[in-house]
Design a protein around this motif. Structure first.
Motif, PDB file in Angstrom:
ATOM      1  N   LEU A 522     -56.249  13.808  18.116  1.00 58.83           N
ATOM      2  CA  LEU A 522     -55.686  14.824  17.553  1.00 58.83           C
ATOM      3  C   LEU A 522     -54.745  15.676  18.412  1.00 58.83           C
ATOM      4  O   LEU A 522     -53.166  15.708  18.227  1.00 58.83           O
ATOM      5  CB  LEU A 522     -56.608  16.097  16.999  1.00 58.83           C
ATOM      6  N   LYS A 523     -55.037  15.794  19.808  1.00 58.45           N
ATOM      7  CA  LYS A 523     -54.197  16.145  20.697  1.00 58.45           C
ATOM      8  C   LYS A 523     -52.931  15.259  21.152  1.00 58.45           C
ATOM      9  O   LYS A 523     -51.808  15.781  21.079  1.00 58.45           O
ATOM     10  CB  LYS A 523     -54.896  16.333  22.137  1.00 58.45           C
ATOM     11  N   LYS A 524     -53.248  13.975  21.210  1.00 61.51           N
ATOM     12  CA  LYS A 524     -52.394  12.878  21.207  1.00 61.51           C
ATOM     13  C   LYS A 524     -51.538  12.912  20.051  1.00 61.51           C
ATOM     14  O   LYS A 524     -50.217  12.897  20.535  1.00 61.51           O
ATOM     15  CB  LYS A 524     -53.222  11.625  21.407  1.00 61.51           C
ATOM     16  N   LEU A 525     -51.802  13.137  18.995  1.00 65.78           N
ATOM     17  CA  LEU A 525     -50.972  12.906  17.652  1.00 65.78           C
ATOM     18  C   LEU A 525     -49.802  14.145  17.882  1.00 65.78           C
ATOM     19  O   LEU A 525     -48.671  14.078  17.713  1.00 65.78           O
ATOM     20  CB  LEU A 525     -51.644  13.214  16.713  1.00 65.78           C
ATOM     21  N   GLN A 526     -50.580  15.473  18.250  1.00 64.96           N
ATOM     22  CA  GLN A 526     -49.893  16.723  18.156  1.00 64.96           C
ATOM     23  C   GLN A 526     -48.703  16.641  19.357  1.00 64.96           C
ATOM     24  O   GLN A 526     -47.620  16.845  19.318  1.00 64.96           O
ATOM     25  CB  GLN A 526     -50.590  17.685  18.766  1.00 64.96           C
ATOM     26  N   LYS A 527     -49.093  15.828  20.389  1.00 67.10           N
ATOM     27  CA  LYS A 527     -48.020  15.574  21.351  1.00 67.10           C
ATOM     28  C   LYS A 527     -46.949  14.717  20.960  1.00 67.10           C
ATOM     29  O   LYS A 527     -45.945  15.101  21.049  1.00 67.10           O
ATOM     30  CB  LYS A 527     -48.684  14.787  22.469  1.00 67.10           C
ATOM     31  N   GLN A 528     -47.316  13.520  20.429  1.00 69.24           N
ATOM     32  CA  GLN A 528     -46.257  12.628  19.877  1.00 69.24           C
ATOM     33  C   GLN A 528     -45.567  13.342  18.644  1.00 69.24           C
ATOM     34  O   GLN A 528     -44.260  13.342  18.640  1.00 69.24           O
ATOM     35  CB  GLN A 528     -46.961  11.564  19.019  1.00 69.24           C
ATOM     36  N   LEU A 529     -46.107  14.302  18.165  1.00 71.50           N
ATOM     37  CA  LEU A 529     -45.235  14.960  16.968  1.00 71.50           C
ATOM     38  C   LEU A 529     -44.307  15.931  17.730  1.00 71.50           C
ATOM     39  O   LEU A 529     -43.189  15.955  17.269  1.00 71.50           O
ATOM     40  CB  LEU A 529     -46.364  15.779  16.113  1.00 71.50           C
ATOM     41  N   LEU A 530     -44.610  16.500  18.685  1.00 71.13           N
ATOM     42  CA  LEU A 530     -43.780  17.379  19.360  1.00 71.13           C
ATOM     43  C   LEU A 530     -42.655  16.581  20.052  1.00 71.13           C
ATOM     44  O   LEU A 530     -41.560  17.043  19.928  1.00 71.13           O
ATOM     45  CB  LEU A 530     -44.632  18.205  20.771  1.00 71.13           C
ATOM     46  N   GLU A 531     -42.973  15.490  20.566  1.00 73.87           N
ATOM     47  CA  GLU A 531     -42.149  14.515  21.018  1.00 73.87           C
ATOM     48  C   GLU A 531     -41.077  14.171  20.040  1.00 73.87           C
ATOM     49  O   GLU A 531     -39.716  14.160  20.059  1.00 73.87           O
ATOM     50  CB  GLU A 531     -42.528  13.295  21.596  1.00 73.87           C
ATOM     51  N   ALA A 532     -41.653  13.690  18.918  1.00 74.96           N
ATOM     52  CA  ALA A 532     -40.685  13.306  17.772  1.00 74.96           C
ATOM     53  C   ALA A 532     -39.831  14.430  17.157  1.00 74.96           C
ATOM     54  O   ALA A 532     -38.495  14.345  17.006  1.00 74.96           O
ATOM     55  CB  ALA A 532     -41.577  13.006  16.573  1.00 74.96           C
ATOM     56  N   GLN A 533     -40.397  15.766  17.165  1.00 75.65           N
ATOM     57  CA  GLN A 533     -39.715  16.798  16.760  1.00 75.65           C
ATOM     58  C   GLN A 533     -38.320  17.132  17.839  1.00 75.65           C
ATOM     59  O   GLN A 533     -37.392  17.321  17.473  1.00 75.65           O
ATOM     60  CB  GLN A 533     -40.367  18.016  16.728  1.00 75.65           C
ATOM     61  N   GLU A 534     -38.687  16.930  19.181  1.00 78.88           N
ATOM     62  CA  GLU A 534     -37.829  17.052  20.257  1.00 78.88           C
ATOM     63  C   GLU A 534     -36.560  15.873  20.045  1.00 78.88           C
ATOM     64  O   GLU A 534     -35.277  16.122  20.185  1.00 78.88           O
ATOM     65  CB  GLU A 534     -38.358  16.847  21.346  1.00 78.88           C
ATOM     66  N   LYS A 535     -37.094  14.801  19.574  1.00 79.30           N
ATOM     67  CA  LYS A 535     -36.097  13.750  19.620  1.00 79.30           C
ATOM     68  C   LYS A 535     -35.429  13.520  18.231  1.00 79.30           C
ATOM     69  O   LYS A 535     -34.606  12.719  18.042  1.00 79.30           O
ATOM     70  CB  LYS A 535     -36.576  12.461  20.052  1.00 79.30           C
ATOM     71  N   GLU A 536     -35.906  14.360  17.196  1.00 79.69           N
ATOM     72  CA  GLU A 536     -35.046  14.403  15.850  1.00 79.69           C
ATOM     73  C   GLU A 536     -35.527  13.054  15.141  1.00 79.69           C
ATOM     74  O   GLU A 536     -34.684  12.686  14.299  1.00 79.69           O
ATOM     75  CB  GLU A 536     -33.529  14.549  16.185  1.00 79.69           C
ATOM     76  N   HIS A 537     -36.484  12.602  15.229  1.00 79.48           N
ATOM     77  CA  HIS A 537     -36.991  11.430  14.260  1.00 79.48           C
ATOM     78  C   HIS A 537     -37.750  11.694  13.238  1.00 79.48           C
ATOM     79  O   HIS A 537     -38.870  12.056  13.427  1.00 79.48           O
ATOM     80  CB  HIS A 537     -37.793  10.414  15.321  1.00 79.48           C
ATOM     81  N   VAL A 538     -36.708  11.955  12.107  1.00 81.87           N
ATOM     82  CA  VAL A 538     -37.282  12.541  11.035  1.00 81.87           C
ATOM     83  C   VAL A 538     -38.241  11.739  10.372  1.00 81.87           C
ATOM     84  O   VAL A 538     -39.417  12.312  10.114  1.00 81.87           O
ATOM     85  CB  VAL A 538     -36.019  12.761  10.259  1.00 81.87           C
ATOM     86  N   GLU A 539     -38.219  10.500  10.401  1.00 82.26           N
ATOM     87  CA  GLU A 539     -39.240   9.613   9.714  1.00 82.26           C
ATOM     88  C   GLU A 539     -40.565   9.648  10.352  1.00 82.26           C
ATOM     89  O   GLU A 539     -41.622   9.847   9.841  1.00 82.26           O
ATOM     90  CB  GLU A 539     -38.690   8.258   9.677  1.00 82.26           C
ATOM     91  N   ASP A 540     -40.469   9.805  11.684  1.00 82.09           N
ATOM     92  CA  ASP A 540     -41.572   9.800  12.516  1.00 82.09           C
ATOM     93  C   ASP A 540     -42.289  11.284  12.136  1.00 82.09           C
ATOM     94  O   ASP A 540     -43.605  11.388  12.212  1.00 82.09           O
ATOM     95  CB  ASP A 540     -41.506   9.736  14.105  1.00 82.09           C
TER      96      ASP A 540
END
Lengths: 883, 331
Positions: A522-540
């Motif tokens: 869960l933590k890992k995913l949340q981190k990924q999500l945060l990263e994705a949000q930072e980088k604007e990868h909408v689909e991700d």
């Protein structure tokens, strides 16, 4: 009117402007074409949903398609006429794709529908104005086609320092914005004023390149007349000064942080076309049905700008501009730098088409063959994003994706300046696009395989847990039977306890490990999500959000299972410890409801107008209260109800653990509160409430912990009632069943969500069918059905203590459940069939009619099956309630 | 690349004027060898021969080598240097764009190490040789193809060579007693360097190269020679001497700026150029060879990829530049 200060940006190029050609003639208004082709996906986001059927007649300005979700827009009839078809047509797309389009045959009368301007825009709430803009189909007309209301909403994140109107129009050949400013100066200024009312920025600046003196003069005149405080910033002509990021740098000296939006640094950009469209929508009530487009290129004898209805085929415009078919070498949608070649002149003009470039061979010769990169660095000097294009090319060619990302490949704005200056004629941007999409694909594949792994592990853990549970229960029942006959002697359970408790504690160990794994994931995913949000990868972001919530659910269910197993252990050990069990359960309930409530409140904060959410929150609050009430009564009765000393000791341990957990929770919430206070978050009150609750719980637990002796003694004096034991066992089973049901339902939801996601991503039906989701959906539905049919199984436990009729009832339940299951399968089958037929329909348009009939039949079957299913479920719930 | 070749013309003219026809003959030999070896390898590699020959890269290597070698060097030295440069230093690495080392300098270093004697036979500046004894075209040809012993009387050390072998003499005495360090010889080399400076400035003006590498190289050479001359004026030459003799300007504008094997970012070019400048001074002062351009460039070629990793420019929207090889770190 004031002039603004100008900054500068790195790199940039000065290609031949070629703007004069299309400004020779005045604005043209082409005649009505024989048909208008209106693609449903003219904007970024989900395609609109058609509101009309084939054969419907519409008036000019009628809405013909409605938004489909948050990031979507409306579409309106550009003229009056009849909907002759809704079908796949070629659209303007670099890969020559087709998309669903509404085909409108004009009746030639061009009759307007009743227009309702939004006269009170200054008085009503801004949210309502934004909703109105959405209904008028307004999207960003600069190029990307981002729905304007979404962009404006995003601008409320931070107070705006700058509201920038992009009139730079830096691409060669294009003069549509230039002409628009000249023709509709006042409308533009009024539109800007409306938008400024909506966003309330400190500075309003129009950024315009110095190669448009006429437009600048017109703007200045109007602004001076109106005594406006809108500034005009004339920037030197340099490509790509019209890029959003570059214009922001030119006008404010600030850079948009990588992976963020301009709104994050208090800046909003809008194209001039959008401003005029906003004016037309609000002041005149006109939806977005036409736009200014430049028709230019050496292959046209009458290059000019036109105000053209959306959906007009390009071939019609080429005829209008007197195209010379022999000279036409390449047809480009957009400018020569960032536009793309279109193969067919049958594609329509959409909301974002700013230019049609019909180039002769001399004008845009076939690019010279690519030579080796000698790393001369000219691209580096030209790159407006200060990248190292030569290094990126190297990494792209050698597929060293990590290095490419490290060299900030994703900050490339694909302006094409590097390719323009390259002495070796290397199409650099194409390489970058390809690499970017490869990286995105690799990421998606990663996410998918992670998901599959998680699902497998969760399933395995669940199956193990179920098996262990069953085993524990069987043993518990074995134990319970003799203990009843021996009148609950203390010695017996104490002796048997270790043997029985072993599998249970084993289970709990396993579950704990699972939970730990799940949490780390869960933590890992949340981190990924945060990263994705930072980088604007909408689909991700979408898929990751889905995964995070799934993972949360998994962890929650695992925890619930753990609690159950933990319960099972003492239950097996010592016959009567029911009250504590229930206490525990009640606590879990409270916690679960609390979590859900919190989530909902968060959502509510984000979209405060959602009535549905409000209702849900209210419902959960009520649930929470009820659960807390149960907890309170149970807490009071717990010491009284519990029995032998062994059990009590066990309880003591549990209590200690609980207390520790509760304390940790208090700490966590306190931390969250602190953070929230720092950022002044709106959730602050909710968090405070949570803190109080958590503290209360911790206190309670500690109190309970403080006098365990008393509790044990009382427990000893109290005789447990056999009935309550059996009841608790039932409750236990029911609880577990509920969790299973919840898991199965979650599975269905997940599958549905994923299918939806796939659809949203524009995958076609076959790909969706190829993925495992539809299968998963059916599986999950079956599972649900089985579970529901298992309903009576726990009830059999009841039959031990309850009257015989229950058995008959159980049999009836079973029947019903099997029927439900059957119907569910029927529904699933029908759905699958429809899907298949739809696919066939796509592939073989020639037998459309017969397949349509089949689809109709299948849909009918589906409806009847669904109706039956509903009835069955209804009667089942009725039966359960009646009992 | 045509422009780079054209920019060497002033230098070639001055060299021909000073050292006779040998330079041009060398150039011809070099160009023919380069085109032949390039074509042969391209054919073996099954590439479009005509297409790649038209990129002028082989010709540029040949021209750079042709002017770098001594004017009356035996023909087989030139052929060896050029063939090695094209075949080994360039084509075997994958052709243009893939060579980690400057091909011309690899060729030069090979013959410098392998054939030290012919490589040190520079002619004396023609005005120094008594009238009527200038080397005719025919004599130059003979010298190159038959290596006539008579030619020995015309050869002479270059100023750098002369200064290198001043042994225990102090600077003052060396400049008054060694023939190669007399005014006509020094002026000759000053002219050569000025000619290449003109060509190089034209390249910068035409935006074919950027100012970073040459400026850093010459700056570093200036600073190094300046500092050491201040410390010990009796044993070291002036910065002016270092900047106007040997291949200083030629190396700064034509050799070090080879884009393929040098650093790519502007900051990287500054470090790269400065590194070459420092190395040139070190080799000239304490190394075994009178001039150090070739080895300086080759040594910095080694370092170029590493420098590139640590000199990424700050990308738009990032607070600071990324650097190093660490992948996945974000800022």
């Amino acid at each position: 009117m004031q002039t603004a200060s100008i900054f500068s940006f790195h790199g940039g190029i000065h290609p031949a402007e070629n703007k004069a050609q299309s400004l020779q003639l005045p604005l043209g208004r082409p005649s009505l074409p024989s048909e208008l082709i209106l693609p449903l996906g003219q904007h970024i986001g989900q395609s609109s949903r058609p509101l009309v059927k084939v054969g419907d007649s519409v008036l000019k300005g009628d809405a013909i398609a409605i938004n489909n979700g948050f990031l979507s827009s409306f579409l309106h009839a550009p003229t009056s006429g009849t909907v002759s078809a809704i079908e796949e047509r070629l659209i303007a797309h670099p890969s020559g794709l087709s998309d669903l389009c509404i085909i409108l045959t004009p009746d030639g009368k061009d009759t307007w529908t009743t227009l309702e301007p939004l006269n009170n825009w200054q008085d009503i709430s801004k949210t309502d104005v934004l909703a109105y803009l959405s209904e008028m189909g307004i999207i960003g007309m600069g190029g990307a086609g981002f729905p304007t209301q979404v962009k404006l909403q995003g601008a409320h994140k931070n107070p705006l320092t700058h509201f920038i109107i992009n009139a730079a129009e830096c691409e060669p050949y294009i003069t549509a914005d230039d002409m628009l400013i000249r023709e509709k100066t006042l409308e533009l200024v009024l539109g800007i004023e409306i938008l400024q009312h909506l966003v309330e920025a400190e500075n309003v600046v129009i950024g315009i390149e110095d190669n448009k003196p006429t437009a600048i003069a017109a703007l200045k005149t109007v602004l001076t007349q109106r005594n406006s405080n809108i500034q005009v910033a004339v920037v030197p002509t340099k490509y790509p000064s019209g890029g959003e990021k570059q214009l922001i740098q030119l006008l404010t000296g600030k850079e948009v942080p990588s992976g963020q939006y301009p709104a994050d640094i208090g800046i909003l950009c809008q194209n001039v076309g959008t401003c005029v469209a906003v004016h037309d929508a609000i002041k005149l009530g006109r939806p977005l049905i036409s736009r200014f487009t430049t028709l230019t290129g050496d292959a046209l004898n009458a290059s000019q700008n036109v105000e053209v209805l959306l959906g007009t085929p390009i071939s019609h415009l080429l005829d209008y501009a007197d195209a010379n078919p022999n000279a036409l070498h390449r047809l480009i949608m957009g400018g020569p730098m960032m536009g793309y070649t279109i193969d067919s002149p049958l594609v329509p003009i959409v909301k974002t088409s700013n230019c049609i470039l019909a180039a002769s061979k001399k004008e845009l010769p076939t690019p010279a063959p690519e030579q080796a990169c000698i790393r001369c660095g000219m691209c580096e000097q030209a790159c407006p994003a200060s990248l190292l294009p030569q290094q990126l090319l190297w990494f792209s060619k050698s597929q060293e994706f990590e290095k490419a990302e490290h060299h900030n490949l994703f900050d490339c704005i694909e302006c094409g300046a590097c390719s323009y200056v390259c002495p070796s004629s290397i199409p650099l941007v194409q390489y970058y696009r390809h690499t970017k999409s490869s990286i995105r694909e690799a990421r998606e594949a990663n996410v998918k395989s992670d998901l599959a792994k998680q699902r497998f592990e969760a399933r395995k853990a669940r199956q193990d847990a179920e098996a262990a549970e069953k085993e524990a229960k069987r043993l518990a029942r074995q134990k319970a039977a003799p203990s009843k006959t021996t009148d609950a002697k203390k010695a017996t359970p104490a002796k048997a306890a270790p043997a029985v408790a072993e599998p249970a504690s084993d289970d709990s160990k396993k579950l704990k490990v699972d939970i730990a794994i799940g949490k780390s994931k869960l933590k890992k995913l949340q981190k990924q999500l945060l990263e994705a949000q930072e980088k604007e990868h909408v689909e991700d972001i979408n898929s990751l959000q889905l995964q995070v919530s799934d993972q949360e659910k998994t962890v929650a269910s695992l925890e619930a299972q753990l609690a159950n197993v933990a319960q099972a252990a003492p239950a097996a050990e010592a016959t009567p410890a029911p009250a504590n069990d229930e206490l525990k359960k009640a606590k879990i309930d409270v916690a679960l409801i609390g979590v859900k409530l919190k989530k909902l409140q968060k959502q509510l904060d984000e979209s405060p107008d959602d009535q549905e959410l409000k209702d849900k929150v209210a419902g959960f609050e009520a649930d929470l209260k009820a659960a807390q009430a149960i907890l309170a009564t149970l807490g009071a009765s717990a010491p009284v109800a519990s029995a032998p000393k062994a059990a009590a000791n066990d309880d003591l341990k549990k209590l200690k653990i609980d207390a520790a957990i509760a304390k940790a929770a208090v700490k966590k919430v306190e931390k969250a509160l602190k953070k929230a206070e720092e950022i002044n978050a709106p959730e602050i009150d909710a968090i405070r409430q949570q803190l109080q609750d958590a503290q209360q719980r911790a206190d309670e637990l500690e109190k309970a912990l403080a006098n365990p002796e008393a509790a044990t003694q009382t427990a000893e004096t109290t005789t447990a009632k056999a009935e309550s034991v059996a009841d608790s066992a039932n409750a236990d089973a029911a609880k577990k069943r509920k969790i299973d049901l919840a898991i199965a339902k979650a599975g269905i939801k997940k599958a549905e969500k994923n299918i939806q996601l796939l659809k949203d991503q524009g995958k076609d039906e076959s790909e969706i069918n190829a993925s495992e989701w539809p299968k998963k959906l059916i599986e999950a539905q079956e599972k649900l059905a089985t579970l529901e049919s298992e309903q009576p199984t726990p009830a059999t436990a009841k039959t031990e203590t309850k009257a015989v009729p229950a058995e008959a009832q159980a049999a009836a339940d079973m029947d019903l459940a099997t029927q439900i299951k059957k119907e569910k399968i029927a529904v699933a089958l029908a759905k699958a069939q429809i899907n298949k037929l739809n696919k066939r329909l796509e592939n073989s348009p020639e037998d459309t009619n017969s397949i349509r009939q089949e689809i109709d039949a299948a849909e009918k079957r589906l409806q009847s099956a669904e109706a039956l299913l509903e009835k069955l479920i209804h009667s089942q719930t009725n039966m359960q309630e009646n009992r | 690349m045509q422009m780079v070749i054209l920019a060497t013309i002033p230098g070639i003219v001055v060299q021909t004027w000073l050292f006779g026809w040998g330079t041009l003959i060398n150039l011809m030999i070099a160009c023919i060898t380069a085109l032949l070896s390039e074509a042969a390898i391209l054919a073996i590699r099954r590439r479009a021969v005509g297409f790649f020959l038209k990129d002028y890269s082989a010709l540029l290597t040949a021209v750079l080598l042709g002017v770098a070698l001594p004017p009356v060097v035996p023909w087989w030295v030139t052929v060896t240097a050029v063939a090695f440069a094209i075949i080994f230093a360039k084509q075997l690495y994958g052709g243009l764009g893939n060579n980690p080392f400057n091909p011309a300098m690899v060729g030069y270093a090979i013959v410098l190490v392998s054939f030290p004697v012919p490589m040190s036979q520079w002619l004396g500046v023609q005005s120094m040789i008594s009238a009527g004894e200038t080397l005719s075209f025919l004599q130059s040809l003979q010298a190159i193809f038959h290596h006539l012993p008579v030619i020995d009387s015309y050869t002479m050390a270059t100023p750098l060579d002369g200064f290198k072998h001043k042994d225990l003499l102090d600077t003052q005495t060396a400049f008054s007693s060694i023939a190669a360090l007399q005014v006509p010889s020094l002026n000759g080399w000053l002219w050569v360097n000025l000619a290449y400076l003109v060509g190089g400035l034209a390249l910068i003006w035409l935006r074919i190269i950027t100012w970073h590498t040459p400026a850093a190289l010459l700056g570093a050479l200036l600073v190094m020679s300046g500092v050491f001359h201040l410390i010990d004026p009796t044993d070291t030459a002036t910065p002016f001497f270092h900047l106007t003799t040997g291949a200083a300007m030629f190396g700064a504008f034509f050799i070090a700026t080879d884009p393929v094997s040098s650093c790519t970012s502007n900051r990287g070019k500054l470090i790269y150029g400065a590194g070459i400048g420092i190395l040139i001074y070190i080799i000239r002062s304490w190394g075994g060879y009178p001039d150090g351009v070739a080895f300086g460039v080759l040594l910095m070629n080694f370092a170029a990829p590493l420098i590139d990793y640590y000199t990424q420019p700050r990308t738009y929207g990032h607070k600071k530049a990324k650097s190093g090889l660490k992948v996945g770190e974000d800022n």
